[in-house]
Design an enzyme around this catalytic site. Structure first.
Site, mmCIF file in Angstrom:
data_model
loop_
_atom_site.group_PDB
_atom_site.id
_atom_site.type_symbol
_atom_site.label_atom_id
_atom_site.label_comp_id
_atom_site.label_asym_id
_atom_site.label_seq_id
_atom_site.Cartn_x
_atom_site.Cartn_y
_atom_site.Cartn_z
ATOM 1 N N ARG A 21 -25.264 -24.127 -30.537
ATOM 2 C CA ARG A 21 -25.588 -23.254 -31.688
ATOM 3 C C ARG A 21 -24.342 -22.711 -32.400
ATOM 4 N NH1 ARG A 21 -29.521 -21.298 -28.038
ATOM 5 N NH2 ARG A 21 -31.546 -22.257 -28.454
ATOM 6 N N LYS B 16 -18.830 -25.684 -45.870
ATOM 7 C CA LYS B 16 -19.829 -26.756 -45.950
ATOM 8 C C LYS B 16 -19.489 -27.813 -44.908
ATOM 9 C CE LYS B 16 -21.601 -26.512 -50.630
ATOM 10 N NZ LYS B 16 -21.747 -27.200 -51.932
ATOM 11 N N LYS C 185 -11.122 -21.656 -55.327
ATOM 12 C CA LYS C 185 -12.209 -22.009 -54.410
ATOM 13 C C LYS C 185 -12.593 -20.794 -53.568
ATOM 14 C CE LYS C 185 -14.963 -24.695 -51.976
ATOM 15 N NZ LYS C 185 -15.187 -25.981 -51.370
ATOM 16 N N GLU D 255 -24.312 -20.923 -51.762
ATOM 17 C CA GLU D 255 -24.662 -21.645 -52.992
ATOM 18 C C GLU D 255 -26.037 -21.293 -53.533
ATOM 19 O OE1 GLU D 255 -23.156 -25.717 -53.254
ATOM 20 O OE2 GLU D 255 -24.776 -26.138 -54.660
ATOM 21 N N ARG E 203 -21.490 -20.475 -56.767
ATOM 22 C CA ARG E 203 -20.869 -21.605 -56.064
ATOM 23 C C ARG E 203 -21.316 -22.943 -56.661
ATOM 24 N NH1 ARG E 203 -19.623 -22.384 -49.653
ATOM 25 N NH2 ARG E 203 -18.652 -24.417 -49.879
ATOM 26 N N HIS F 169 -20.009 -33.405 -60.328
ATOM 27 C CA HIS F 169 -20.471 -34.036 -59.090
ATOM 28 C C HIS F 169 -21.850 -34.683 -59.199
ATOM 29 C CE1 HIS F 169 -16.928 -32.321 -57.367
ATOM 30 N NE2 HIS F 169 -17.228 -32.771 -56.158
ATOM 31 N N HIS G 165 -14.426 -40.879 -53.849
ATOM 32 C CA HIS G 165 -15.096 -39.670 -54.307
ATOM 33 C C HIS G 165 -14.357 -39.005 -55.484
ATOM 34 C CE1 HIS G 165 -17.386 -35.949 -54.155
ATOM 35 N NE2 HIS G 165 -16.245 -35.282 -54.064
HETATM 36 N N1 GLY Z 1 -17.260 -28.821 -52.731
HETATM 37 C C1 GLY Z 1 -18.156 -27.889 -53.321
HETATM 38 C C2 GLY Z 1 -18.386 -26.674 -52.490
HETATM 39 O O1 GLY Z 1 -17.728 -26.466 -51.503
HETATM 40 O O2 GLY Z 1 -19.264 -25.896 -52.794
#
Ligand code: GLY
Length: 394
Positions: A136, A158, A261, A271, A275, A282, A298
């Site tokens: 977990r 992510k 970022k 998100e 975000r 993309h 990419h």
């Molecule tokens: N690569 C896009 C993000 O981390 O939200």
């Protein structure tokens, strides 16, 4: 090439600040420093102390930088298992994660044993997902070695793997007899799992090939386009020094890009709001990338996707044609593609865009630039605008 409108501001390596991401789940530092690889052991001990750990590394990177990281981690007191994987999109799968779980079990990793991910985005995403789910969740330290992973993938938590979706009628699906390979759904399975620390050593970029370096630059352009016109100017004026890996110029670029970022993910870790702006380019980019016959990486697909998004925005009246042209010129100057290298089936392209997970309730949601240094999310972008933008990059 557009001339700089502001004086150059280069951060000296000696004065690089230790940045921090104030994530809701807890703050974590981003250490950016030439030579930082030698500090991986010490930094891991500081942020994820335990007696055991796993160094999950890209097999190619492990051969070059693995021993420096492993020596540092062992010197810091870790009983270390090193698990190497071949970093390919096709191997970013749940089966690869399963192999990591087996190595973690074999090494008797516990709830507080760290996973140190050394390599590019594929390693970070895959090992990050293993760390997010093993018992977990165990501590994760990112040590990105590609520009793309330094400025983007390693920050914000992510993690995840791809899924190969069988084509209708493919063997094994109901009513089958087809044999199509189906669609690669990128990052379809995953988790948000913030690292305990991110350690960036720009010197590791010296072993990165130029094509990969340029791919990272596409994400830096994206960050500039979203939030910092000055970053675009830096890329315009310092592009050559950056591509030549001048340490001052590349470190400055990384610091500025990372700050953007970090600021965005701090506001919206999961998100549900701003975000989503990071998806600029993309939705087009993922559709381009899914056409494996184009053989694009990419970052290259994102570069073309940024051009398509800019063209769609011009059509909708949100972006000046001159700004879209300036973006295209910059990307080309950085050696990135701005159009599809060969013709594609348009229906298949639009279909791939609709499979993207950023499709909201079956309406096409797109992030578009609304100036240089400003972007916004648009719901329900008319299909004819998207089609026209695709035609312009074809
Ligand atoms: N690569 C896009 C993000 O981390 O939200």
């Amino acid at each position: 090439m557009t001339l700089a409108r502001r004086p150059r501001r280069i951060v000296s390596i000696q004065t690089v600040p230790k940045l921090e991401v104030n994530a809701a789940s807890g703050p974590y530092p981003i250490l950016i420093e030439a030579g930082a690889l030698a500090r991986v052991g010490q930094a891991t001990r500081e942020h994820a102390p335990h007696i055991r750990g796993m160094l999950a590394a890209d097999a190619k990177i492990a051969a070059v930088h693995g021993s420096a990281a492993a020596i540092g981690l062992r010197a810091a007191g870790y009983e270390l298992v090193v698990h190497a994987m071949i970093a390919e999109e096709a191997r970013k799968t749940i089966e690869t994660v399963q192999a990591m779980y087996e190595a973690m079990l074999e090494a008797r990793l516990e709830r507080t044993s760290p996973v140190i991910a050394l390599g590019g985005g594929i390693i970070g995403d895959t090992a990050g997902f293993a760390a997010a789910t093993y018992q977990r969740g165990v501590p994760l330290i990112h040590v990105p070695t590609t520009l793309l992973a330094m400025v983007d993938a390693s920050i914000g938590g992510k993690t995840g793997v791809n899924v190969q979706r069988a084509a209708p009628g493919a063997p094994g699906t109901p009513g089958n007899p087809g044999n199509s390979k189906g669609t690669l759904l990128k990052n379809m399975i995953g988790a948000f799992w913030q690292p305990r620390a991110v350690i960036i050593d720009p010197l590791t970029l010296r072993t990165l090939d130029q094509r990969e370096l340029r791919c990272g630059l596409a994400e830096c352009v994206k960050h500039g386009l979203i939030a910092d016109a000055g970053l675009l100017e830096l890329l315009e004026t310092e592009g050559d020094r950056i591509l030549a890996l001048d340490m001052e110029a590349i470190t400055d670029l990384i610091v500025r890009s990372v700050k953007i970022k970090a600021a965005i993910v701090e506001k919206d870790e999961r998100e549900i709001g701003p975000r989503a702006l990071l998806n600029l380019g993309h939705t087009f980019g993922h559709a381009i990338e899914s056409m494996t016959e184009l053989e694009l990486k990419h970052g290259e697909a994102v570069a073309i996707g940024l051009c398509a998004a800019a063209k769609a925005s011009v059509r909708l009246g949100h972006l000046k044609a001159a700004d879209a042209a300036r973006l295209t010129t910059l990307l080309a100057r950085l050696g990135l593609p701005t159009r599809l290298p060969k013709p594609v089936n348009r229906a298949k392209f639009l279909g791939a865009m609709e499979y993207d997970k950023k499709v909201s309730e079956r309406r096409l949601r797109l992030v578009l630039p609304v100036g240089l240094g400003k972007a916004a999310v648009f719901d329900d972008v008319p299909r004819n605008v998207v089609e026209a933008a695709v035609a312009e990059i074809a």
